[in-house]
Design a protein around this motif. Structure first.
Motif, PDB file in Angstrom:
ATOM      1  N   ALA A  46       6.479 -20.269  40.971  1.00  0.00           N
ATOM      2  CA  ALA A  46       7.228 -21.210  40.220  1.00  0.00           C
ATOM      3  C   ALA A  46       6.355 -22.506  40.051  1.00  0.00           C
ATOM      4  O   ALA A  46       6.094 -23.243  38.840  1.00  0.00           O
ATOM      5  N   ASP A  47       5.381 -22.947  41.126  1.00  0.00           N
ATOM      6  CA  ASP A  47       4.716 -24.147  41.000  1.00  0.00           C
ATOM      7  C   ASP A  47       3.283 -23.781  40.428  1.00  0.00           C
ATOM      8  O   ASP A  47       2.406 -24.647  40.206  1.00  0.00           O
ATOM      9  N   LYS A  48       2.920 -22.488  40.209  1.00  0.00           N
ATOM     10  CA  LYS A  48       1.489 -22.220  39.789  1.00  0.00           C
ATOM     11  C   LYS A  48       1.387 -22.706  38.499  1.00  0.00           C
ATOM     12  O   LYS A  48       2.334 -22.733  37.709  1.00  0.00           O
ATOM     13  N   ILE A  49       0.342 -22.745  37.733  1.00  0.00           N
ATOM     14  CA  ILE A  49      -0.031 -23.215  36.500  1.00  0.00           C
ATOM     15  C   ILE A  49      -0.020 -22.093  35.544  1.00  0.00           C
ATOM     16  O   ILE A  49      -0.836 -20.991  35.651  1.00  0.00           O
ATOM     17  N   MET A  50       0.751 -21.937  34.515  1.00  0.00           N
ATOM     18  CA  MET A  50       0.968 -21.117  33.566  1.00  0.00           C
ATOM     19  C   MET A  50      -0.271 -21.420  32.382  1.00  0.00           C
ATOM     20  O   MET A  50      -0.857 -20.372  31.781  1.00  0.00           O
ATOM     21  N   HIS A  51      -0.267 -22.518  32.049  1.00  0.00           N
ATOM     22  CA  HIS A  51      -1.313 -23.085  31.243  1.00  0.00           C
ATOM     23  C   HIS A  51      -1.531 -24.455  31.385  1.00  0.00           C
ATOM     24  O   HIS A  51      -0.578 -25.298  31.499  1.00  0.00           O
ATOM     25  N   GLY A  52      -3.002 -24.589  31.370  1.00  0.00           N
ATOM     26  CA  GLY A  52      -3.275 -26.370  31.370  1.00  0.00           C
ATOM     27  C   GLY A  52      -4.160 -26.441  30.368  1.00  0.00           C
ATOM     28  O   GLY A  52      -5.157 -25.367  29.976  1.00  0.00           O
ATOM     29  N   MET A  53      -4.462 -27.906  29.883  1.00  0.00           N
ATOM     30  CA  MET A  53      -5.198 -27.867  28.741  1.00  0.00           C
ATOM     31  C   MET A  53      -5.820 -29.612  29.220  1.00  0.00           C
ATOM     32  O   MET A  53      -5.063 -30.281  29.070  1.00  0.00           O
ATOM     33  N   LEU A  54      -7.072 -29.629  29.125  1.00  0.00           N
ATOM     34  CA  LEU A  54      -7.673 -30.926  29.361  1.00  0.00           C
ATOM     35  C   LEU A  54      -8.598 -31.144  27.723  1.00  0.00           C
ATOM     36  O   LEU A  54      -9.102 -30.258  27.436  1.00  0.00           O
ATOM     37  N   GLU A  55      -7.964 -32.295  27.040  1.00  0.00           N
ATOM     38  CA  GLU A  55      -8.815 -32.695  26.000  1.00  0.00           C
ATOM     39  C   GLU A  55      -9.439 -34.099  26.408  1.00  0.00           C
ATOM     40  O   GLU A  55      -8.657 -35.017  26.753  1.00  0.00           O
ATOM     41  N   THR A  56     -10.730 -33.987  26.122  1.00  0.00           N
ATOM     42  CA  THR A  56     -11.611 -35.037  26.511  1.00  0.00           C
ATOM     43  C   THR A  56     -12.003 -35.987  25.644  1.00  0.00           C
ATOM     44  O   THR A  56     -11.814 -35.674  24.422  1.00  0.00           O
ATOM     45  N   PRO A  57     -12.366 -37.329  25.963  1.00  0.00           N
ATOM     46  CA  PRO A  57     -13.081 -38.333  24.690  1.00  0.00           C
ATOM     47  C   PRO A  57     -13.917 -37.963  24.124  1.00  0.00           C
ATOM     48  O   PRO A  57     -14.270 -38.217  22.918  1.00  0.00           O
ATOM     49  N   SER A  58     -14.891 -37.166  24.738  1.00  0.00           N
ATOM     50  CA  SER A  58     -16.245 -36.289  24.003  1.00  0.00           C
ATOM     51  C   SER A  58     -15.674 -35.316  23.070  1.00  0.00           C
ATOM     52  O   SER A  58     -16.651 -34.745  22.569  1.00  0.00           O
ATOM     53  N   GLY A  59     -14.281 -34.929  22.872  1.00  0.00           N
ATOM     54  CA  GLY A  59     -14.177 -33.671  22.327  1.00  0.00           C
ATOM     55  C   GLY A  59     -14.326 -32.485  22.840  1.00  0.00           C
ATOM     56  O   GLY A  59     -13.960 -31.414  22.167  1.00  0.00           O
ATOM     57  N   PHE A  60     -14.327 -32.493  24.096  1.00  0.00           N
ATOM     58  CA  PHE A  60     -14.087 -30.912  24.620  1.00  0.00           C
ATOM     59  C   PHE A  60     -12.997 -30.601  24.835  1.00  0.00           C
ATOM     60  O   PHE A  60     -11.950 -31.461  25.258  1.00  0.00           O
ATOM     61  N   THR A  61     -12.661 -29.408  24.999  1.00  0.00           N
ATOM     62  CA  THR A  61     -11.233 -28.956  25.559  1.00  0.00           C
ATOM     63  C   THR A  61     -11.614 -27.796  26.202  1.00  0.00           C
ATOM     64  O   THR A  61     -12.314 -26.719  25.925  1.00  0.00           O
ATOM     65  N   LEU A  62     -10.921 -27.815  27.619  1.00  0.00           N
ATOM     66  CA  LEU A  62     -10.920 -26.846  28.551  1.00  0.00           C
ATOM     67  C   LEU A  62      -9.714 -26.589  29.105  1.00  0.00           C
ATOM     68  O   LEU A  62      -8.763 -27.112  29.175  1.00  0.00           O
ATOM     69  N   MET A  63      -9.447 -25.082  29.013  1.00  0.00           N
ATOM     70  CA  MET A  63      -8.204 -24.681  29.149  1.00  0.00           C
ATOM     71  C   MET A  63      -8.182 -23.861  30.581  1.00  0.00           C
ATOM     72  O   MET A  63      -9.385 -23.296  30.826  1.00  0.00           O
ATOM     73  N   GLY A  64      -7.047 -23.661  31.207  1.00  0.00           N
ATOM     74  CA  GLY A  64      -7.206 -22.875  32.510  1.00  0.00           C
ATOM     75  C   GLY A  64      -5.647 -22.587  32.897  1.00  0.00           C
ATOM     76  O   GLY A  64      -4.654 -23.258  32.547  1.00  0.00           O
ATOM     77  N   ALA A  65      -5.586 -21.795  33.862  1.00  0.00           N
ATOM     78  CA  ALA A  65      -4.239 -21.174  34.368  1.00  0.00           C
ATOM     79  C   ALA A  65      -4.616 -20.423  35.672  1.00  0.00           C
ATOM     80  O   ALA A  65      -5.667 -19.864  36.101  1.00  0.00           O
TER      81      ALA A  65
END
Length: 137
Positions: A46-65
């Motif tokens: 239940a507490d594990k990450i199903m979807h994570g998304m980091l959007e940075t000021p430099s325009g990078f997008t990194l997703m993880g789970a």
């Protein structure tokens, strides 16, 4: 929303810590959703990450789970390339071409979070995720 192409990293239970670390490195806005947020409350995951998304000021997008229960996670092979957006026709076209001659792990279909999503490995062995954002309403 324009379509985007970005890496998607799978973790073996430490996705929250890893994504928070990447936020410290790159800055930006981090969004984390747990398996519990999507109907798996009261389970060991239940507490594990199903979807994570980091959007940075430099325009990078990194997703993880965290890897889903029952899905083997192997360091070194724990990434996919994600293509996402709301242009149904374009994204279905990408899916058809990427999955042709490859293998489909998750058929492109509506998922519990409301979007149309699929996972495949192309004929060159590269894993892909395609997510078609559905209109809210």
């Amino acid at each position: 929303m324009a379509s985007r192409l970005n890496p998607y990293i799978s973790f073996g239970g430490d996705a929250r810590q890893a994504m928070e670390f990447y936020k410290e490195v790159f800055g930006g806005t981090l969004t984390l959703n747990t398996y519990g947020d999507f109907g798996q409350g009261g389970t060991p995951d239940a507490d594990k990450i199903m979807h994570g998304m980091l959007e940075t000021p430099s325009g990078f997008t990194l997703m993880g789970a965290d890897s889903p229960p029952g899905m083997e996670q192997t360091t070194g092979n724990n990434f996919s390339v994600s293509v996402s957006g709301d242009d149904d026709a374009d994204l279905r076209g990408y899916w058809e071409k990427l999955s042709a001659g490859g293998s489909v792990a998750v058929p492109l279909d509506k998922q519990m979070w409301g979007d149309v999503f699929g996972m495949c490995t192309d004929r060159f062995g590269i894993p892909w995720m395609v997510n078609i954002v559905q209109p809210q309403g």
